[in-house]
Design an enzyme around this catalytic site. Structure first.
Site, PDB file in Angstrom:
ATOM      1  CG  HIS A   5      -2.075   0.843   1.119  1.00 48.24           C
ATOM      2  ND1 HIS A   5      -1.965   2.206   1.044  1.00 48.24           N
ATOM      3  CD2 HIS A   5      -3.394   0.569   1.025  1.00 48.24           C
ATOM      4  CE1 HIS A   5      -3.180   2.722   0.920  1.00 48.24           C
ATOM      5  NE2 HIS A   5      -4.064   1.742   0.895  1.00 48.24           N
ATOM      6  NE  ARG A  57      -6.622  -9.159   2.671  1.00 45.00           N
ATOM      7  CZ  ARG A  57      -7.175  -8.033   3.138  1.00 45.00           C
ATOM      8  NH1 ARG A  57      -8.462  -7.808   2.979  1.00 45.00           N
ATOM      9  NH2 ARG A  57      -6.431  -7.127   3.739  1.00 45.00           N
ATOM     10  NE  ARG A 116      -4.510  -0.658  -2.374  1.00 46.28           N
ATOM     11  CZ  ARG A 116      -5.193  -1.310  -1.443  1.00 46.28           C
ATOM     12  NH1 ARG A 116      -4.770  -2.481  -1.012  1.00 46.28           N
ATOM     13  NH2 ARG A 116      -6.293  -0.806  -0.946  1.00 46.28           N
ATOM     14  CD  GLU A 173      -6.167   2.250  -3.521  1.00 47.32           C
ATOM     15  OE1 GLU A 173      -5.090   1.652  -3.525  1.00 47.32           O
ATOM     16  OE2 GLU A 173      -7.252   1.712  -3.792  1.00 47.32           O
ATOM     17  NE  ARG A 204      -3.021   7.643  -2.671  1.00 47.55           N
ATOM     18  CZ  ARG A 204      -2.937   6.382  -3.085  1.00 47.55           C
ATOM     19  NH1 ARG A 204      -2.571   6.114  -4.318  1.00 47.55           N
ATOM     20  NH2 ARG A 204      -3.208   5.398  -2.255  1.00 47.55           N
ATOM     21  CG  HIS A 257      -2.568  -3.891   3.750  1.00 46.88           C
ATOM     22  ND1 HIS A 257      -2.641  -3.499   5.067  1.00 46.88           N
ATOM     23  CD2 HIS A 257      -3.844  -4.046   3.332  1.00 46.88           C
ATOM     24  CE1 HIS A 257      -3.911  -3.414   5.425  1.00 46.88           C
ATOM     25  NE2 HIS A 257      -4.665  -3.755   4.397  1.00 46.88           N
ATOM     26  CG  HIS A 258      -3.404  -9.789   2.774  1.00 45.49           C
ATOM     27  ND1 HIS A 258      -4.173 -10.008   3.895  1.00 45.49           N
ATOM     28  CD2 HIS A 258      -3.459 -10.928   2.047  1.00 45.49           C
ATOM     29  CE1 HIS A 258      -4.685 -11.236   3.844  1.00 45.49           C
ATOM     30  NE2 HIS A 258      -4.268 -11.810   2.730  1.00 45.49           N
TER      31      HIS A 258
END
Ligand code: ADP
Length: 449
Positions: A243, A421, A279, A255, A258, A381-382
């Site tokens: 991210h 995801r 991203r 997000e 923006r 992030h994931h």
């Protein structure tokens, strides 16, 4: 347990606690081992909701969502890399996971829309509070009510197998450095992802060097490494979600900030990218800037479009100024540069065309005082990849065969989310597959003598 508990669950996040409660309700003795001093893992940090389709709440609200649409949206969001069977399992059973959490006392009385979803399907507490703490609250209470033994600061360091290759126990390390073993015939790995393990991140994606993380410090991929040692296969390990706008303390700057009009500037007070790229692309550009960070900048007119921006101020993450020069001072960037950047952007906005970076949408001229900025950097992030499982949450070996007695659920597994995801799907994944892992471990134990 003279001969050890029926099952051991590794990790006390949402997946592990779902598995443990399920096993207990099936009459099994179970010990949960958690390496951190606290339970909750990454789950307790989850902000959005739990995605599910065809729920009573959606029906009551007239939301025409379907399990098929949920499947399609997730497959598209995952760049079609998702394992179709695992995804079908999650999307079909997510509504049962919601009902189950509610039966344990969860308040999931509201539903909102999250990114990539055609309809609102992110179920969350009625007061709009975050999903993670609610999920952990009810699962922890359920585990306590069932007198499930949860040992914090107990880290699993090895999976033990018998001569046939079936699971026989775990080796555990305590906080004072002692090790001991637990004999058991069923192990559920629910150790979460590896978003806080720099070495592993860089091993699979060298471009992630220097990234911060939004993850809790225990997200080090232990379960993947432990299971690989006894032959487990992994899938999609390269699929790591970054991210571009995390505050220095790991708080995500959405997000949508923006999307609503904010721009990014670097330490020289200059823009450097079309802020609306994906991203990954924005993150990479950010890392090319001096100091490898950026500022998200917006004005008061933009602030009025979204409540979120006020919340960052409340968290003490924003700096502000009554003029662009004041803001520049607060950001410690050259005032002349920032003034030129903002003037150019306002001009481009009036003309309807980003002359520098081709940003497709220039919603705001960013000319209304006061002005705000948050310092950000890219953060992991994931981790979408992980242990390869089948729809019964059995861990597969490199030949595609289930390792007897070994199950896994949650972020430690791969395949459900493919290449990306969607928001709200982590909770759907961990509770659904956590329950399945518990059921499958019980079914496996039934086959033994
Ligand atoms: P999920 O969302 O898949 O449930 P979480 O991150 O919420 O994942 O929870 C995983 C939990 O597993 C964390 O609390 C983490 O500290 C714990 N954990 C990770 N590795 C180990 C290990 N080796 N032994 C015990 N617990 C572990």
């Amino acid at each position: 347990y003279a001969a050890g508990p029926d099952a051991v669950v590794i990790g006390a996040g949402g997946a592990g606690l779902s598995a443990a409660v399920t096993l207990s309700d099936l009459g099994r003795t179970v010990v949960v081992l958690e390496k951190m001093p606290m339970i909750g893992g990454n789950t307790v940090r989850a902000e959005g909701g739990i995605n599910a389709a065809e729920t009573p709440l959606q029906k009551k609200l007239g939301i025409p969502d379907t399990i098929d649409q949920f499947y399609k949206d997730t497959m598209k969001g995952g760049h079609n890399l998702n394992d179709p069977e695992l995804l079908r399992t999650m999307t079909t059973h997510a509504k049962d996971s919601v009902a189950w959490l509610e039966s344990l006392g969860a308040d999931l009385g509201a539903v909102g829309r999250s990114g990539g979803a055609k309809y609102p399907r992110a179920h969350r507490p009625t007061d709009g509070s975050a999903i993670g703490p609610e999920v952990i609250r009810v699962l922890y209470k359920a585990a306590k009510d069932r007198k499930i033994e949860m040992r914090t600061q107990n880290r699993v360091v090895e999976l033990l197998t018998d001569k046939s290759g079936a699971v026989a126990g775990v080796k555990v390390s305590t906080k004072d450095g002692k090790t001991y073993t637990i004999d058991t015939k069923a192990v559920v790995i629910a150790t979460g992802g590896f978003g806080a393990n720099q070495d592993l991140l860089v091993k699979y994606q060298s471009k992630l060097k220097g990234y911060a993380t939004t993850n809790h410090p225990g997200a080090t991929g232990d379960g993947i490494l432990l299971a690989e040692k006894i032959g487990a296969a992994t899938v999609d390990m390269k699929e790591i979600q970054a991210h571009p706008t995390a505050a220095p303390n790991g708080t995500l700057i959405s997000e949508s900030v923006r999307g609503d009009g904010a721009i990014l500037v670097n330490a020289d007070g200059k823009r450097f990218t079309n802020e609306l790229l994906t991203r990954d692309a924005v993150s990479a550009k950010e890392l090319e800037q001096p100091g490898k960070f950026a500022w998200v900048v917006w004005d008061d007119a933009t602030r009025k479009t979204a409540k979120l921006m006020d919340s960052y101020k409340k968290l003490g993450l924003t700096v502000e100024g009554n003029t662009v020069a004041d803001l520049a001072r607060a950001m410690n960037v050259p005032a002349a540069n920032l003034k030129a950047t903002m003037a150019q952007y306002a001009k481009d906005q009036a003309a309807g065309k980003d002359s520098q970076f081709g940003r497709p949408e220039l919603l705001q001229p960013l000319t209304q005082a006061p002005f705000f900025a948050v310092k950000v950097q890219p953060a992991v992030h994931h981790t979408m990849g992980g242990l390869k499982i089948d729809t019964k949450a059995e861990v597969l070996n490199t030949e595609g065969k289930a390792i007897p007695g070994l199950f896994a659920a949650g972020e430690v597994t791969g395949g459900v989310h493919g290449g990306n995801r969607l928001g709200g799907n982590a909770q759907a994944d961990i509770v659904t597959f956590g329950r399945i892992a518990g059921q499958s471990a019980d079914a496996w134990l039934k086959t033994l003598k």
